[in-house]
Design a protein around this motif. Sequence first.
Motif, PDB file in Angstrom:
ATOM      1  N   HIS A  48       0.876  -1.054  -0.073  1.00 55.85           N
ATOM      2  CA  HIS A  48       0.124   0.145  -0.169  1.00 55.85           C
ATOM      3  C   HIS A  48       0.967   1.251  -0.095  1.00 55.85           C
ATOM      4  O   HIS A  48       0.693   2.120  -0.681  1.00 55.85           O
ATOM      5  N   TRP A  49       1.747   1.264   0.978  1.00 53.52           N
ATOM      6  CA  TRP A  49       2.812   2.460   0.902  1.00 53.52           C
ATOM      7  C   TRP A  49       3.634   2.546  -0.659  1.00 53.52           C
ATOM      8  O   TRP A  49       3.783   3.617  -1.241  1.00 53.52           O
ATOM      9  N   ARG A  50       3.796   1.554  -1.077  1.00 53.89           N
ATOM     10  CA  ARG A  50       4.529   1.374  -2.510  1.00 53.89           C
ATOM     11  C   ARG A  50       3.800   2.252  -3.309  1.00 53.89           C
ATOM     12  O   ARG A  50       4.192   3.034  -4.171  1.00 53.89           O
ATOM     13  N   ILE A  51       2.321   1.656  -3.451  1.00 56.24           N
ATOM     14  CA  ILE A  51       1.589   2.413  -4.439  1.00 56.24           C
ATOM     15  C   ILE A  51       1.068   3.600  -4.194  1.00 56.24           C
ATOM     16  O   ILE A  51       1.027   4.517  -5.130  1.00 56.24           O
ATOM     17  N   THR A  52       0.744   4.146  -2.903  1.00 56.02           N
ATOM     18  CA  THR A  52       0.456   5.225  -2.596  1.00 56.02           C
ATOM     19  C   THR A  52       1.459   6.375  -2.232  1.00 56.02           C
ATOM     20  O   THR A  52       1.077   7.390  -2.283  1.00 56.02           O
ATOM     21  N   VAL A  53       2.446   6.091  -1.881  1.00 65.31           N
ATOM     22  CA  VAL A  53       3.756   7.078  -1.692  1.00 65.31           C
ATOM     23  C   VAL A  53       4.862   6.831  -2.605  1.00 65.31           C
ATOM     24  O   VAL A  53       5.127   7.792  -3.353  1.00 65.31           O
ATOM     25  N   LEU A  54       5.508   5.595  -2.403  1.00 66.38           N
ATOM     26  CA  LEU A  54       6.798   5.705  -3.275  1.00 66.38           C
ATOM     27  C   LEU A  54       6.576   5.847  -4.578  1.00 66.38           C
ATOM     28  O   LEU A  54       7.488   6.655  -5.166  1.00 66.38           O
ATOM     29  N   GLU A  55       5.596   5.207  -5.479  1.00 64.35           N
ATOM     30  CA  GLU A  55       5.200   5.308  -6.627  1.00 64.35           C
ATOM     31  C   GLU A  55       4.672   6.632  -7.229  1.00 64.35           C
ATOM     32  O   GLU A  55       4.043   6.809  -8.295  1.00 64.35           O
ATOM     33  N   THR A  56       4.356   7.633  -6.248  1.00 62.45           N
ATOM     34  CA  THR A  56       3.773   8.862  -6.651  1.00 62.45           C
ATOM     35  C   THR A  56       4.476  10.134  -6.066  1.00 62.45           C
ATOM     36  O   THR A  56       5.719   9.785  -5.579  1.00 62.45           O
ATOM     37  N   LYS A  57       4.067  11.272  -6.301  1.00 63.20           N
ATOM     38  CA  LYS A  57       4.931  12.498  -6.136  1.00 63.20           C
ATOM     39  C   LYS A  57       4.877  12.668  -4.677  1.00 63.20           C
ATOM     40  O   LYS A  57       6.050  13.338  -4.100  1.00 63.20           O
TER      41      LYS A  57
END
Length: 219
Positions: free
Chosen positions: A105-114
């Motif tokens: 969830h962190w990868r999708i909503t934070v790491l892979e976003t601005k």
Amino acid sequence: MTKDTLANLCPSKWVRRKDARPSELMAAALELFSEKGFAGTRMEDIALRAGVTKGTTYRYFANKEALFCELIKNDIEPRLQEVKSLFESAPNLPVLAILSQIAHHWRITVLETKSSAIMKLMMAEGGNFPEVANYYVTHVIEPINEYLCSLVTLGIERKEIRPIDPVEVTHLLVSPMVYSVVKKHCFSESAPIDYKSFINTMLDVLTAGLAMPANATDA
């Protein structure tokens, strides 16, 4: 049709624009913080990027620090609540499975976003802006660390995780996330990595190390 009725059906561009300005300013600030850093970004730069006057920027935010804190409140804190909801929606799910969901969830909503730029910004400049750094610590780092630690403790109590220091495990869970942000923002051209695969490998290693041995006894 009266004038008031027409206004309700067709709100003016001015009204819609005014309502959207805080989010537009925060979006512009995030882009500029990522490009220039916190210290290198001025309020007038944010106003220019958002397409408004400098005075309009100060109408919504007292200063750059206040804007950044509001950015965290609107962009990061909701992600933390979503993480907690993962457990609340399935309290009987194995703890290691919940930790896996949290990581992705962190990868999708934070790491892979601005949004990942916020963490990078804190690592690079947090020491120079203690008030901003303190807000980030108290509203992001401490809550997620406490939550992860409580999950590991629960796993130990359920005998899903072997007896181990929950605080140290929390640091081990967070460390690959920090590395991923550094890799993305500072060394993305050097040996690119697949973040999904990276997180899966991290989870495989940690799961193998944390899981209670099948032949363990209560003794």
